[in-house]
Design a protein around this motif. Structure first.
Motif, PDB file in Angstrom:
ATOM      1  N   ALA A 367      30.854  -1.406  -1.465  1.00 54.97           N
ATOM      2  CA  ALA A 367      30.875   0.005  -1.081  1.00 54.97           C
ATOM      3  C   ALA A 367      31.738   0.769  -2.074  1.00 54.97           C
ATOM      4  CB  ALA A 367      31.406   0.181   0.343  1.00 54.97           C
ATOM      5  N   GLU A 368      31.328   1.972  -2.336  1.00 51.36           N
ATOM      6  CA  GLU A 368      32.096   2.850  -3.196  1.00 51.36           C
ATOM      7  C   GLU A 368      31.993   4.272  -2.667  1.00 51.36           C
ATOM      8  OE1 GLU A 368      30.224   2.093  -6.908  1.00 51.36           O
ATOM      9  OE2 GLU A 368      28.698   3.663  -6.648  1.00 51.36           O
ATOM     10  N   GLN A 369      32.986   5.052  -3.013  1.00 49.70           N
ATOM     11  CA  GLN A 369      33.049   6.428  -2.522  1.00 49.70           C
ATOM     12  C   GLN A 369      32.641   7.391  -3.626  1.00 49.70           C
ATOM     13  OE1 GLN A 369      36.412   9.581  -0.767  1.00 49.70           O
ATOM     14  NE2 GLN A 369      36.985   7.541  -1.442  1.00 49.70           N
ATOM     15  N   TRP A 370      31.694   8.253  -3.312  1.00 50.66           N
ATOM     16  CA  TRP A 370      31.336   9.345  -4.210  1.00 50.66           C
ATOM     17  C   TRP A 370      32.189  10.544  -3.816  1.00 50.66           C
ATOM     18  CZ3 TRP A 370      25.302   9.583  -5.128  1.00 50.66           C
ATOM     19  CH2 TRP A 370      24.903   8.393  -5.744  1.00 50.66           C
ATOM     20  N   LEU A 371      33.072  10.921  -4.705  1.00 42.29           N
ATOM     21  CA  LEU A 371      34.009  11.991  -4.390  1.00 42.29           C
ATOM     22  C   LEU A 371      33.261  13.300  -4.163  1.00 42.29           C
ATOM     23  CD1 LEU A 371      36.945  11.225  -6.850  1.00 42.29           C
ATOM     24  CD2 LEU A 371      36.594  10.445  -4.509  1.00 42.29           C
ATOM     25  N   PRO A 372      33.826  14.175  -3.327  1.00 43.12           N
ATOM     26  CA  PRO A 372      33.133  15.437  -3.022  1.00 43.12           C
ATOM     27  C   PRO A 372      32.972  16.310  -4.256  1.00 43.12           C
ATOM     28  CG  PRO A 372      35.358  15.410  -2.111  1.00 43.12           C
ATOM     29  CD  PRO A 372      35.079  14.029  -2.572  1.00 43.12           C
ATOM     30  N   LYS A 373      31.973  17.164  -4.185  1.00 44.60           N
ATOM     31  CA  LYS A 373      31.648  17.998  -5.341  1.00 44.60           C
ATOM     32  C   LYS A 373      32.730  19.019  -5.634  1.00 44.60           C
ATOM     33  CE  LYS A 373      26.627  17.560  -4.918  1.00 44.60           C
ATOM     34  NZ  LYS A 373      25.341  18.281  -4.761  1.00 44.60           N
ATOM     35  N   TYR A 374      33.555  19.369  -4.635  1.00 43.62           N
ATOM     36  CA  TYR A 374      34.587  20.366  -4.920  1.00 43.62           C
ATOM     37  C   TYR A 374      35.653  19.824  -5.869  1.00 43.62           C
ATOM     38  CZ  TYR A 374      37.128  18.050  -1.030  1.00 43.62           C
ATOM     39  OH  TYR A 374      37.742  17.153  -0.203  1.00 43.62           O
ATOM     40  N   LEU A 375      35.646  18.495  -6.090  1.00 47.12           N
ATOM     41  CA  LEU A 375      36.557  17.929  -7.089  1.00 47.12           C
ATOM     42  C   LEU A 375      35.944  17.906  -8.478  1.00 47.12           C
ATOM     43  CD1 LEU A 375      38.196  14.937  -5.160  1.00 47.12           C
ATOM     44  CD2 LEU A 375      39.143  17.207  -5.618  1.00 47.12           C
ATOM     45  N   GLY A 376      34.715  18.418  -8.595  1.00 47.23           N
ATOM     46  CA  GLY A 376      34.063  18.426  -9.888  1.00 47.23           C
ATOM     47  C   GLY A 376      33.159  17.218 -10.078  1.00 47.23           C
ATOM     48  N   THR A 377      32.478  17.190 -11.205  1.00 44.64           N
ATOM     49  CA  THR A 377      31.573  16.096 -11.525  1.00 44.64           C
ATOM     50  C   THR A 377      31.871  15.572 -12.924  1.00 44.64           C
ATOM     51  OG1 THR A 377      29.916  17.654 -12.389  1.00 44.64           O
ATOM     52  CG2 THR A 377      29.739  17.025 -10.051  1.00 44.64           C
ATOM     53  N   GLN A 378      31.288  14.440 -13.230  1.00 41.52           N
ATOM     54  CA  GLN A 378      31.423  13.866 -14.550  1.00 41.52           C
ATOM     55  C   GLN A 378      30.676  14.735 -15.571  1.00 41.52           C
ATOM     56  OE1 GLN A 378      30.450   9.674 -14.663  1.00 41.52           O
ATOM     57  NE2 GLN A 378      30.940   9.425 -12.490  1.00 41.52           N
ATOM     58  N   PRO A 379      30.961  14.525 -16.847  1.00 45.08           N
ATOM     59  CA  PRO A 379      30.227  15.305 -17.862  1.00 45.08           C
ATOM     60  C   PRO A 379      28.717  15.165 -17.754  1.00 45.08           C
ATOM     61  CG  PRO A 379      32.124  14.207 -18.846  1.00 45.08           C
ATOM     62  CD  PRO A 379      32.021  13.706 -17.448  1.00 45.08           C
ATOM     63  N   THR A 380      28.254  14.062 -17.215  1.00 47.13           N
ATOM     64  CA  THR A 380      26.818  13.861 -17.058  1.00 47.13           C
ATOM     65  C   THR A 380      26.257  14.581 -15.839  1.00 47.13           C
ATOM     66  OG1 THR A 380      27.186  11.833 -15.803  1.00 47.13           O
ATOM     67  CG2 THR A 380      26.964  11.627 -18.193  1.00 47.13           C
ATOM     68  N   PRO A 458      27.219  10.494   4.479  1.00 52.19           N
ATOM     69  CA  PRO A 458      28.417  11.332   4.343  1.00 52.19           C
ATOM     70  C   PRO A 458      29.540  10.853   5.258  1.00 52.19           C
ATOM     71  CG  PRO A 458      26.818  12.412   5.758  1.00 52.19           C
ATOM     72  CD  PRO A 458      26.167  11.144   5.272  1.00 52.19           C
ATOM     73  N   THR A 459      30.723  11.237   4.894  1.00 55.68           N
ATOM     74  CA  THR A 459      31.890  10.936   5.717  1.00 55.68           C
ATOM     75  C   THR A 459      32.164  12.105   6.666  1.00 55.68           C
ATOM     76  OG1 THR A 459      33.422  11.873   4.098  1.00 55.68           O
ATOM     77  CG2 THR A 459      32.901   9.537   3.910  1.00 55.68           C
ATOM     78  N   THR A 460      32.788  11.770   7.750  1.00 55.02           N
ATOM     79  CA  THR A 460      33.266  12.779   8.692  1.00 55.02           C
ATOM     80  C   THR A 460      34.718  12.476   9.009  1.00 55.02           C
ATOM     81  OG1 THR A 460      32.644  11.513  10.652  1.00 55.02           O
ATOM     82  CG2 THR A 460      30.963  12.948   9.699  1.00 55.02           C
ATOM     83  N   GLY A 461      35.355  13.446   9.638  1.00 55.33           N
ATOM     84  CA  GLY A 461      36.769  13.259   9.939  1.00 55.33           C
ATOM     85  C   GLY A 461      37.025  12.140  10.919  1.00 55.33           C
ATOM     86  N   LYS A 462      36.006  11.749  11.730  1.00 47.37           N
ATOM     87  CA  LYS A 462      36.211  10.738  12.765  1.00 47.37           C
ATOM     88  C   LYS A 462      35.526   9.425  12.451  1.00 47.37           C
ATOM     89  CE  LYS A 462      36.773  14.102  16.518  1.00 47.37           C
ATOM     90  NZ  LYS A 462      36.297  14.515  17.858  1.00 47.37           N
ATOM     91  N   ILE A 463      34.988   9.272  11.282  1.00 46.28           N
ATOM     92  CA  ILE A 463      34.297   8.026  10.969  1.00 46.28           C
ATOM     93  C   ILE A 463      35.307   6.893  10.845  1.00 46.28           C
ATOM     94  CG2 ILE A 463      34.353   8.345   8.465  1.00 46.28           C
ATOM     95  CD1 ILE A 463      31.490   7.206   8.431  1.00 46.28           C
ATOM     96  N   ILE A 464      34.945   5.739  11.415  1.00 47.89           N
ATOM     97  CA  ILE A 464      35.838   4.578  11.371  1.00 47.89           C
ATOM     98  C   ILE A 464      35.149   3.346  10.792  1.00 47.89           C
ATOM     99  CG2 ILE A 464      37.255   5.355  13.280  1.00 47.89           C
ATOM    100  CD1 ILE A 464      35.697   3.467  15.095  1.00 47.89           C
ATOM    101  N   GLY A 465      33.849   3.410  10.572  1.00 48.78           N
ATOM    102  CA  GLY A 465      33.158   2.247  10.019  1.00 48.78           C
ATOM    103  C   GLY A 465      31.661   2.446  10.059  1.00 48.78           C
ATOM    104  N   TYR A 466      30.962   1.372   9.794  1.00 49.52           N
ATOM    105  CA  TYR A 466      29.500   1.373   9.853  1.00 49.52           C
ATOM    106  C   TYR A 466      29.039  -0.054  10.105  1.00 49.52           C
ATOM    107  CZ  TYR A 466      29.723  -0.505   5.088  1.00 49.52           C
ATOM    108  OH  TYR A 466      29.982  -1.283   3.985  1.00 49.52           O
ATOM    109  N   PRO A 690      36.618  23.202   0.732  1.00 48.65           N
ATOM    110  CA  PRO A 690      36.123  24.543   1.086  1.00 48.65           C
ATOM    111  C   PRO A 690      36.015  24.784   2.586  1.00 48.65           C
ATOM    112  CG  PRO A 690      34.291  23.156   0.439  1.00 48.65           C
ATOM    113  CD  PRO A 690      35.533  22.335   0.234  1.00 48.65           C
ATOM    114  N   THR A 691      36.384  23.826   3.414  1.00 48.76           N
ATOM    115  CA  THR A 691      36.285  24.024   4.854  1.00 48.76           C
ATOM    116  C   THR A 691      37.180  25.185   5.280  1.00 48.76           C
ATOM    117  OG1 THR A 691      35.884  21.664   5.149  1.00 48.76           O
ATOM    118  CG2 THR A 691      36.534  22.908   7.092  1.00 48.76           C
ATOM    119  N   PRO A 692      36.639  26.133   6.041  1.00 53.34           N
ATOM    120  CA  PRO A 692      37.472  27.279   6.457  1.00 53.34           C
ATOM    121  C   PRO A 692      38.655  26.833   7.310  1.00 53.34           C
ATOM    122  CG  PRO A 692      35.119  27.728   6.836  1.00 53.34           C
ATOM    123  CD  PRO A 692      35.245  26.274   6.497  1.00 53.34           C
TER     124      PRO A 692
END
Length: 754
Positions: A367-380, A458-466, A690-692
């Motif tokens: 498993a790996e985490q894809w960081l959210p888009k608000y942190l930017g993306t790689q040059p590709t 996607p992740t949520t604030g209450k996710i604990i596993g799968y 960006p969450t209000p």
């Protein structure tokens, strides 16, 4: 003479027929009785040899003990020979049938018996039939009138008779007299016909018994006789069993062996009547209503289980399902069943197959985490990927909100269906996370061999596993739960801290920027604030969700004004987080700074400046240099996002600041700062989520500066310089003392006494 010979020969032929009838009757009776006994043995063996009691009896013997079931290796070897070399071993004996060796022995014994009886009762009596001379002698004994004429006439009229010296006329007279006497008597009356009656008495019961049985049960009679002729036919039964069991089961599962039974089996008519008429079901009685299932695990002793009534077959009158439930196992096994006189013609086979599960590879699930888009993306354009230590086991730690988790799994076999279900916390319980607009329960990609799959959810604030649910082509599901944990990063505001006030030069090559000058230029938070001066604000902030912007929240605390002089709602506001409407605190937004590090040099975090920020500037101008908000770039843009840290330096000017002072009318008046007033500052930093309604982070403590006169500020600077000088002298003395500890002392030798 011809008439005499004809009567004697006829007598001899009739004697032979009587002997044949007598011998045939005895032989037929014996063969028929033995055939009946053999058929009875065959029927009895067919009915009872497969029973548990009989097999247990055979087990107790050494010679006739049943062979153990072949092991898995032996079965594999047999299949290998068949598939690769075309060798097929002889077919296994029919289960629960009379042994072939018994049938061959009985048939062979009957043939041998028939041959022996044929010789002794037919051939031998035929050959021992009395000759014509012996019959003539019996006739002379029975009819005294013959005297010795009949035998004499027969012997003297043969071509080989020695009649030299005898009178031909005498021979002719004797022959004539014998013929005259024979013409007056019927020699066939001398035959003993009582043996024919005895033959009827001997063969009649056997023949009548076979005839009656054949009329009563013609099919069974025909089959039993055919089986004595070694034909492969089955004895008719009133109950028929058809194996309808599932032939492959998951390893470690409880097995149900099921048969469809037809014929004259014991029917639970009462319970069926209750069920069909009143919808009420009773457990069927077991006495006389159950069979036995014999199970032979590979390489293990056989076992037996009850085969009980389950239910009627829908849409098929007179048919029912009988089932035997076996405990969990992983050994392949063969099985046969018996229900009253019904039994299986051939053995069934249950094979175990591993259920779908993760493969045995070390990287079976990652498993790996894809960081959210608000942190930017790689040059590709691809998202940044972050792998935790548990990623090689499929676990994720410190997952960010609005990020995505990519799970790759490998399976031990092709799967028909694979689903990933995220698990979220619902109070003190857990629940499955439902589908969204996109069904992320289904894999986004499946391997060509259907032995691997990839999910993205996607992740949520209450996710604990799968967990992952697998179904193979046979409908087997994974028996061992495939569950992994997902630990969300604690959703905290950014951390921000004030850096010590320092007048050290940011360029390390400058004399005032060397490490030796650090102590001399460090002020902590003790730099005095003089009239018209500036408050040095150096800060550093960090958040895994990035740093988007920063504010300076400040207020002026007037000297000599009691806190209770303000309204209650203003008294309660002691921190910027309590003042979102800026009733007490004022917020100054710091402007972002972009810089070419090749031009301005590296950023120095503890000074909030670039190395060349003070290049060719006077000491007075240095107080006017600001780097308000600088977002740290990524050290490796291809693997790590930038903007996770930020910092800066702002020389906060107090000129123009005003204070609010309560007046006697309950209002406020504004005034300029005076000596003794205190300026309180907090750093307020926001992340990039960006969450209000996101809460900002603040410095742990406020930086407070009290306004003093220029003379007092100068005195404080001189005192600070004197303290630094004394501290440096003390450090030098301490360093010298430490160096003398390890210096070797040489004592000069004493002069010898004269």
């Amino acid at each position: 003479m011809t008439h005499i010979l004809g009567q004697l020969q006829h007598w001899r032929f009739t004697e032979r027929l009587v002997r044949l009838a007598w011998g045939g009757a005895r032989g037929g009776a014996a063969v028929g009785a033995v055939l009946a006994v053999a058929c009875l043995i065959d029927w009895t063996a067919d009915r009872y040899l497969g029973s548990e009691s009989w097999r247990q009896f055979l087990k107790d013997t050494w010679v006739f003990a049943p062979a153990s079931a072949p092991t898995a290796e032996e079965r594999w070897f047999t299949e290998h020979l068949r598939l690769h070399h075309g060798f097929r071993p002889p077919a296994a004996a029919v289960i629960d049938d009379s042994p072939q060796w018994l049938r061959v022995c009985m048939t062979g014994g009957q043939i041998l018996l028939a041959l022996v009886l044929a010789y002794y009762l037919l051939v031998r009596p035929w050959r021992r039939t009395p000759s014509v001379d012996e019959l003539a002698g019996r006739a002379e004994e029975a009819i005294p009138e013959f005297g010795h004429r009949l035998v004499t006439a027969l012997q003297l009229n043969r071509p080989t008779a020695r009649t030299q010296g005898m009178s031909p006329s005498l021979i002719a007279d004797v022959t004539r007299e014998a013929g005259e006497i024979a013409s007056r008597h019927n020699l066939l009356k001398l035959i003993d016909y009582r043996r024919l009656a005895f033959a009827t008495l001997v063969a009649g019961p056997v023949l009548c018994g076979w005839t009656a049985y054949a009329i009563a049960k013609p099919a069974l009679t025909s089959v039993l006789v055919k089986r004595q002729l070694l034909q492969s036919v089955e004895i008719p039964r009133t109950i028929h069993l058809q194996n309808v069991s599932q032939d492959v089961w998951p390893t470690g599962a409880e097995v149900e062996v099921r048969y469809k039974v037809t014929g004259d089996y014991p029917r639970p008519w009462f319970t069926e009547w209750l069920r069909t008429e009143h919808g009420f079901t009773l457990a069927p009685p077991t006495d006389g209503f159950s069979g036995r299932l014999r199970v032979e695990p590979d390489g293990q002793p056989e076992e037996s289980y009850d085969l009980v009534y389950e239910k009627a077959v829908e849409g098929e009158d007179g048919a029912a399902y009988f089932v035997a439930k076996l405990p969990a196992s992983s050994l392949d096994f063969s099985f046969t069943a018996r229900l009253d006189n019904g039994r299986t013609r051939e053995s069934g086979r249950i094979r175990f197959e591993p259920p779908p599960q993760l493969s045995s590879d070390s990287d079976a699930i990652t498993a790996e985490q894809w960081l959210p888009k608000y942190l930017g993306t790689q040059p590709t354009g691809a998202p940044y990927v972050r792998k935790s230590d548990g990623g090689v086991r499929g676990e994720v730690t410190d997952a960010l909100p609005l990020s995505q988790i990519l799970v790759e799994a490998k399976f031990n076999k092709p799967v028909q269906k694979a689903r990933l279900i995220p698990i979220v916390r619902d109070g003190v319980r857990e629940k499955d996370y439902p589908d969204g607009p996109a069904d992320f329960h289904a894999p986004r990609d499946v391997g060509a061999d259907r032995k691997s799959a990839v999910w993205l959810f996607p992740t949520t604030g209450k996710i604990i596993g799968y967990r992952i649910e697998l179904t193979d082509d046979r409908g087997f599901v994974n028996s061992v739960p495939i569950r992994r944990n997902v630990r969300m990063l604690e959703d905290r505001p950014p951390t921000v801290a004030f850096m010590p006030e320092s007048m050290r030069h940011p360029d390390p090559t400058d004399y005032d920027g060397s490490p030796d000058a650090k102590i001399a230029h460090e002020w902590g938070d003790k730099f005095p604030l003089a009239e018209g001066g500036r408050i040095m604000v150096i800060y550093h902030a960090r958040s895994e969700q990035g740093i988007s912007r920063a504010n300076i929240a400040y207020r002026v605390i007037p000297k000599g004004v009691a806190p209770d002089a303000y309204p209650k709602e203003l008294q309660d506001i002691q921190h910027p987080r309590q003042d979102p409407e800026n009733k007490v605190f004022t917020r100054l937004t710091l402007k972002p700074v972009t810089a070419d590090l090749k031009t301005v040099g590296k950023y120095v975090p503890d000074l909030g400046l670039f190395e060349k920020s003070w290049q060719e500037l006077s000491k007075l101008d240095r107080f006017r240099v600001n780097v308000e908000f600088y977002s740290f770039p990524s050290p490796d843009p291809s693997t790590e996002p930038g903007g996770l840290e930020a910092g800066g330096r702002y020389m906060f000017e107090i000129d123009g600041l005003i204070k609010k002072v309560p007046d006697s009318g309950g209002g406020f008046t504004t005034a300029k700062l005076e000596l003794g007033d205190t300026v309180e500052l907090f750093m307020e930093v926001f992340d990039k989520n960006p969450t209000p309604g996101r809460a900002p982070g603040y410095t742990k403590e406020a930086r407070r500066k009290t306004l003093v006169s220029a003379e007092d500020a100068m005195l404080a600077l001189k005192m600070r310089d004197e303290q630094n000088r004394r501290l440096q002298d003390k450090l030098r003395d301490l360093a010298a003392d430490q160096a003398n500890v390890f210096r070797e002392t040489v004592t000069p030798p004493k002069e010898p006494k004269k």
